[in-house]
Scaffold this motif. Structure first.
Motif, PDB file in Angstrom:
ATOM      1  N   GLY A   8       0.854  -1.194   0.000  1.00  0.00           N
ATOM      2  CA  GLY A   8       0.000   0.000   0.000  1.00  0.00           C
ATOM      3  C   GLY A   8       0.884   1.235   0.000  1.00  0.00           C
ATOM      4  N   CYS A  10       1.905   3.382  -2.144  1.00  0.00           N
ATOM      5  CA  CYS A  10       1.676   4.610  -2.914  1.00  0.00           C
ATOM      6  C   CYS A  10       0.395   5.317  -2.477  1.00  0.00           C
ATOM      7  CB  CYS A  10       1.655   4.298  -4.407  1.00  0.00           C
ATOM      8  SG  CYS A  10       3.279   3.767  -4.988  1.00  0.00           S
ATOM      9  N   GLY A  11      -0.151   4.927  -1.314  1.00  0.00           N
ATOM     10  CA  GLY A  11      -1.361   5.565  -0.807  1.00  0.00           C
ATOM     11  C   GLY A  11      -1.046   6.821  -0.003  1.00  0.00           C
ATOM     12  N   TYR A  31       5.281  -1.217  -2.609  1.00  0.00           N
ATOM     13  CA  TYR A  31       4.494  -2.166  -3.407  1.00  0.00           C
ATOM     14  C   TYR A  31       3.046  -1.696  -3.366  1.00  0.00           C
ATOM     15  CZ  TYR A  31       1.669  -6.276  -4.365  1.00  0.00           C
ATOM     16  OH  TYR A  31       0.711  -7.112  -4.864  1.00  0.00           O
ATOM     17  N   ASP A  32       2.446  -1.551  -4.532  1.00  0.00           N
ATOM     18  CA  ASP A  32       1.051  -1.092  -4.576  1.00  0.00           C
ATOM     19  C   ASP A  32       0.364  -1.691  -5.795  1.00  0.00           C
ATOM     20  OD1 ASP A  32      -0.308   1.660  -3.055  1.00  0.00           O
ATOM     21  OD2 ASP A  32      -1.381   0.707  -4.714  1.00  0.00           O
ATOM     22  N   ASP A  34      -2.033  -0.223  -7.377  1.00  0.00           N
ATOM     23  CA  ASP A  34      -2.483   0.881  -8.226  1.00  0.00           C
ATOM     24  C   ASP A  34      -1.368   1.292  -9.199  1.00  0.00           C
ATOM     25  OD1 ASP A  34      -3.260   3.298  -9.320  1.00  0.00           O
ATOM     26  OD2 ASP A  34      -4.129   4.065  -7.461  1.00  0.00           O
ATOM     27  N   VAL A  84       0.081  -1.076   4.976  1.00  0.00           N
ATOM     28  CA  VAL A  84      -0.730   0.112   5.258  1.00  0.00           C
ATOM     29  C   VAL A  84      -1.779   0.311   4.161  1.00  0.00           C
ATOM     30  CG1 VAL A  84       0.948   1.778   4.308  1.00  0.00           C
ATOM     31  CG2 VAL A  84      -0.622   2.498   6.122  1.00  0.00           C
ATOM     32  N   VAL A  85      -2.519  -0.781   3.932  1.00  0.00           N
ATOM     33  CA  VAL A  85      -3.614  -0.723   2.953  1.00  0.00           C
ATOM     34  C   VAL A  85      -4.830  -0.054   3.609  1.00  0.00           C
ATOM     35  CG1 VAL A  85      -2.816  -2.787   1.747  1.00  0.00           C
ATOM     36  CG2 VAL A  85      -4.480  -3.016   3.607  1.00  0.00           C
ATOM     37  N   GLY A  86      -5.793   0.362   2.795  1.00  0.00           N
ATOM     38  CA  GLY A  86      -7.004   0.998   3.314  1.00  0.00           C
ATOM     39  C   GLY A  86      -7.840   0.002   4.108  1.00  0.00           C
ATOM     40  N   THR A  87      -8.539   0.531   5.136  1.00  0.00           N
ATOM     41  CA  THR A  87      -9.411  -0.328   5.950  1.00  0.00           C
ATOM     42  C   THR A  87     -10.778   0.353   6.087  1.00  0.00           C
ATOM     43  OG1 THR A  87      -8.375   0.716   7.894  1.00  0.00           O
ATOM     44  CG2 THR A  87      -7.612  -1.494   7.301  1.00  0.00           C
ATOM     45  N   SER A 106      -2.144 -12.077   0.312  1.00  0.00           N
ATOM     46  CA  SER A 106      -1.814 -11.858  -1.107  1.00  0.00           C
ATOM     47  C   SER A 106      -0.306 -11.793  -1.353  1.00  0.00           C
ATOM     48  CB  SER A 106      -2.496 -10.577  -1.624  1.00  0.00           C
ATOM     49  OG  SER A 106      -1.819  -9.432  -1.138  1.00  0.00           O
ATOM     50  N   SER A 121      -1.950  -0.080   9.151  1.00  0.00           N
ATOM     51  CA  SER A 121      -3.327   0.359   8.914  1.00  0.00           C
ATOM     52  C   SER A 121      -4.043   0.493  10.255  1.00  0.00           C
ATOM     53  CB  SER A 121      -4.091  -0.690   8.084  1.00  0.00           C
ATOM     54  OG  SER A 121      -3.469  -0.924   6.853  1.00  0.00           O
ATOM     55  N   GLU A 153      -3.158  13.942   7.304  1.00  0.00           N
ATOM     56  CA  GLU A 153      -2.800  14.278   5.918  1.00  0.00           C
ATOM     57  C   GLU A 153      -2.487  15.760   5.825  1.00  0.00           C
ATOM     58  OE1 GLU A 153      -6.056  11.381   3.988  1.00  0.00           O
ATOM     59  OE2 GLU A 153      -5.567  13.137   2.768  1.00  0.00           O
ATOM     60  N   LYS A 201      -5.365   3.624  18.852  1.00  0.00           N
ATOM     61  CA  LYS A 201      -5.576   4.318  17.570  1.00  0.00           C
ATOM     62  C   LYS A 201      -7.059   4.678  17.389  1.00  0.00           C
ATOM     63  CE  LYS A 201      -5.356   5.976  13.533  1.00  0.00           C
ATOM     64  NZ  LYS A 201      -4.801   7.281  13.197  1.00  0.00           N
ATOM     65  N   ARG A 319     -12.239  12.187  -0.258  1.00  0.00           N
ATOM     66  CA  ARG A 319     -12.841  10.986   0.320  1.00  0.00           C
ATOM     67  C   ARG A 319     -13.727  11.369   1.514  1.00  0.00           C
ATOM     68  NH1 ARG A 319      -7.936   7.122   1.463  1.00  0.00           N
ATOM     69  NH2 ARG A 319      -7.074   9.117   2.161  1.00  0.00           N
TER      70      ARG A 319
HETATM   71  N1  LIG Z   1      -5.310   9.059   5.396  1.00  0.00           N
HETATM   72  C1  LIG Z   1      -4.942   9.394   6.619  1.00  0.00           C
HETATM   73  O1  LIG Z   1      -4.816  10.578   6.969  1.00  0.00           O
HETATM   74  C2  LIG Z   1      -4.617   8.310   7.638  1.00  0.00           C
HETATM   75  C3  LIG Z   1      -4.003   8.667   8.827  1.00  0.00           C
HETATM   76  C4  LIG Z   1      -3.683   7.675   9.739  1.00  0.00           C
HETATM   77  C5  LIG Z   1      -4.027   6.359   9.469  1.00  0.00           C
HETATM   78  N2  LIG Z   1      -4.669   6.037   8.306  1.00  0.00           N
HETATM   79  C6  LIG Z   1      -4.971   4.628   8.037  1.00  0.00           C
HETATM   80  O2  LIG Z   1      -3.994   4.162   7.118  1.00  0.00           O
HETATM   81  C7  LIG Z   1      -4.571   3.157   6.262  1.00  0.00           C
HETATM   82  C8  LIG Z   1      -4.360   3.566   4.803  1.00  0.00           C
HETATM   83  O3  LIG Z   1      -5.057   4.763   4.567  1.00  0.00           O
HETATM   84  P1  LIG Z   1      -4.794   5.648   3.273  1.00  0.00           P
HETATM   85  O4  LIG Z   1      -5.553   6.902   3.457  1.00  0.00           O
HETATM   86  O5  LIG Z   1      -3.345   5.716   2.989  1.00  0.00           O
HETATM   87  O6  LIG Z   1      -5.497   4.739   2.160  1.00  0.00           O
HETATM   88  P2  LIG Z   1      -5.215   4.823   0.581  1.00  0.00           P
HETATM   89  O7  LIG Z   1      -6.401   4.204  -0.051  1.00  0.00           O
HETATM   90  O8  LIG Z   1      -4.824   6.210   0.210  1.00  0.00           O
HETATM   91  O9  LIG Z   1      -3.933   3.906   0.374  1.00  0.00           O
HETATM   92  C9  LIG Z   1      -3.970   2.524   0.404  1.00  0.00           C
HETATM   93  C10 LIG Z   1      -3.108   2.012  -0.749  1.00  0.00           C
HETATM   94  O10 LIG Z   1      -3.058   0.598  -0.645  1.00  0.00           O
HETATM   95  C11 LIG Z   1      -3.100   0.046  -1.950  1.00  0.00           C
HETATM   96  N3  LIG Z   1      -3.531  -1.349  -1.790  1.00  0.00           N
HETATM   97  C12 LIG Z   1      -4.737  -1.802  -1.394  1.00  0.00           C
HETATM   98  N4  LIG Z   1      -4.705  -3.140  -1.280  1.00  0.00           N
HETATM   99  C13 LIG Z   1      -3.451  -3.537  -1.597  1.00  0.00           C
HETATM  100  C14 LIG Z   1      -2.802  -4.795  -1.663  1.00  0.00           C
HETATM  101  N5  LIG Z   1      -3.450  -5.919  -1.347  1.00  0.00           N
HETATM  102  N6  LIG Z   1      -1.509  -4.829  -2.042  1.00  0.00           N
HETATM  103  C15 LIG Z   1      -0.843  -3.676  -2.342  1.00  0.00           C
HETATM  104  N7  LIG Z   1      -1.404  -2.462  -2.293  1.00  0.00           N
HETATM  105  C16 LIG Z   1      -2.698  -2.387  -1.925  1.00  0.00           C
HETATM  106  C17 LIG Z   1      -4.057   0.957  -2.691  1.00  0.00           C
HETATM  107  O11 LIG Z   1      -3.870   0.877  -4.084  1.00  0.00           O
HETATM  108  C18 LIG Z   1      -3.683   2.334  -2.122  1.00  0.00           C
HETATM  109  O12 LIG Z   1      -2.675   2.963  -2.913  1.00  0.00           O
HETATM  110  C19 LIG Z   1      -6.023   3.035   6.683  1.00  0.00           C
HETATM  111  O13 LIG Z   1      -6.153   1.985   7.599  1.00  0.00           O
HETATM  112  C20 LIG Z   1      -6.310   4.373   7.364  1.00  0.00           C
HETATM  113  O14 LIG Z   1      -7.356   4.282   8.297  1.00  0.00           O
HETATM  114  C21 LIG Z   1      -4.945   6.977   7.377  1.00  0.00           C
END
Ligand SMILES: NC(=O)c1ccc[n+]([C@@H]2O[C@H](COP(=O)([O-])OP(=O)(O)OC[C@H]3O[C@@H](n4cnc5c(N)ncnc54)[C@H](O)[C@@H]3O)[C@@H](O)[C@H]2O)c1
Length: 394
Positions: A8, A10-11, A31-32, A34, A84-87, A106, A121, A153, A201, A319
């Motif tokens: 994850g 590139c998230g 590794y991502d 996307d 750190v994939v989305g949840t 995976s 995550s 963010e 968290k 989002r």
């Molecule tokens: N966005 C925030 O400000 C923030 C802050 C703290 C914690 N979090 C937590 O961090 C986690 C990620 O959030 P985010 O905002 O970065 O999500 P995001 O959707 O921006 O990023 C997740 C990335 O994971 C990739 N992905 C998904 N499944 C995958 C897999 N099986 N293998 C490889 N890549 C995969 C997606 O393509 C995406 O690029 C969540 O649990 C969120 O609650 C987010």
């Protein structure tokens, strides 16, 4: 051979983390799944805006310490793997407890004995234990740790170094290895048991969400009484430290706060009165504002301009943005809605600010981007954030 793989990577969270770790001297594989985001990073660009990240990305790429890939095979060569994939929760507010275990499954073929597997995550409590059982079933001798991400963010590149890192693992070796990894970012490490860290968290985000809700409820109470909440709030906070942290009103939205409050509610058998009340207040604010506007204006004959579609100030992230809820309600109630945002590039329906200002009969600030503070307009402006300094009454 690289030191760390980020699944994850590139998230919104994975990329700043990867850049910061690479900038600390580690070799990082992002590794991502996307491909667009991976290509974007490998071309030296950011898929999502994050202040300070572009310069650091250029630096670590030029030094050969960071690469992005849709191919997981490089993971096996890394000593540490961070997930750190989305949840997200589903459309009914239910957590997907399988999201993180699924992503670990995976990459199972790439996991090898001796690695450190860090879950980053935000997870439903018990997911770390699920992953530990999964690793055991895979027959791998891997240390599992849960070290939640707590950045906001837009502030990631500084907060990754400024905030203490919460580190947890069932074993002393896992704890030591995770602390060493995050020691590349800060010396301030807090140790918890995995279940404590999972709750820590969720409590962190839920606390913030409830604080915004009380401010929004106060706003509605004052407003219904014909008073300006900002005047009352300023008076309460003036030289009175015990109320200094009372937030202003505004849309409490985005991908994390509501989602994590609902994860906590689900974890507590849906018995979370305060959390659910906070959701009703925060998610109800756009409806409240429109109901107030209906009393004063013939919305059906008006063009309404929405200023700012991101979920918060100076962000390009739409989002779970309540600006879009406002848009949906007003499209039903008014003649026309025009939306604009200086940062958002992912929505083809947005129009330039100039067109909105030329055509709107009424403006609503839906994300408090600083540039709107200089607006000089003659039409009424709804400004719950008091960005214009003219009060927040509606
Ligand atoms: N966005 C925030 O400000 C923030 C802050 C703290 C914690 N979090 C937590 O961090 C986690 C990620 O959030 P985010 O905002 O970065 O999500 P995001 O959707 O921006 O990023 C997740 C990335 O994971 C990739 N992905 C998904 N499944 C995958 C897999 N099986 N293998 C490889 N890549 C995969 C997606 O393509 C995406 O690029 C969540 O649990 C969120 O609650 C987010």
């Amino acid at each position: 051979m690289l030191d760390v793989a980020i699944v994850g990577g590139c998230g919104h969270v994975g990329l700043p983390l990867g850049i910061a770790l690479a900038d600390s001297g580690l070799g990082v594989l992002l590794y991502d799944l996307d491909r667009k985001a991976v290509d974007c990073v490998n071309a030296g660009n950011l898929p999502n805006a994050e202040p300070g990240a572009a310069e650091a990305l250029a630096r670590v790429r030029s030094e050969g310490r960071l690469e992005a890939s849709t191919d997981p095979s490089g993971i096996s060569g890394c000593g540490a793997v961070i997930v750190v994939v989305g949840t997200p929760i589903d459309e009914h507010g239910n957590p997907d407890v399988e999201a993180v275990p699924r992503s670990v499954s995976s990459i199972a073929a790439e996991l090898r004995d001796g690695q450190l597997l860090v879950l980053r995550s935000t997870v439903y409590p018990g997911v770390t234990a699920m992953v530990e059982r999964l690793v055991e079933r895979l027959g791998k001798a891997i240390d599992v740790a849960f070290c939640p991400e707590r950045i906001a963010e837009g502030r990631a590149m500084s907060e990754l170094h400024e905030l203490p890192q919460v580190v947890s693992s069932r074993s002393a070796r896992g704890r030591a290895r995770a602390a060493e990894l995050f020691g590349h970012l800060t010396n301030d490490v807090v140790h918890l048991e995995p279940e404590e860290a999972e709750l820590a968290k969720l409590f962190t985000n839920t606390w913030r969400y409830i604080r915004f809700a009380i401010a929004n409820q106060f706003y509605m109470i004052a407003n219904d009484f014909g008073l300006d909440f900002e005047r009352v709030r300023a008076a309460i906070r003036h030289n009175y430290p015990r109320a200094a942290d009372l937030p202003g009103a505004g849309f409490a939205a985005g991908p994390c706060l509501l989602k994590d409050t609902m994860q906590l509610a689900a974890f507590n058998n849906n018995l979370f009165t305060l959390g659910h009340a906070a959701m009703m207040v925060n998610e109800g604010l756009p409806l409240y504002l429109v109901s107030r506007l209906e009393r004063r204006y013939e919305l059906a004959n008006m063009t309404v301009g929405l200023l700012g579609m991101a979920f918060k100030a100076e962000s390009d992230d739409i989002r779970s943005s309540l600006a879009y809820k406002m848009n949906r309600i007003l499209r039903f109630k008014s003649r026309e809605v025009l939306c604009t945002d200086p940062y958002v590039t992912s929505d083809p329906h947005l129009v330039p600010l100039k067109s909105v200002l030329e055509r709107a009969d009424l403006l609503v600030i839906t994300a408090p981007h600083a540039s709107y503070a200089d607006l000089r307009v003659s039409v009424p402006v709804v400004d719950v954030w008091n960005l214009l300094g003219r009060g927040v009454r509606v």
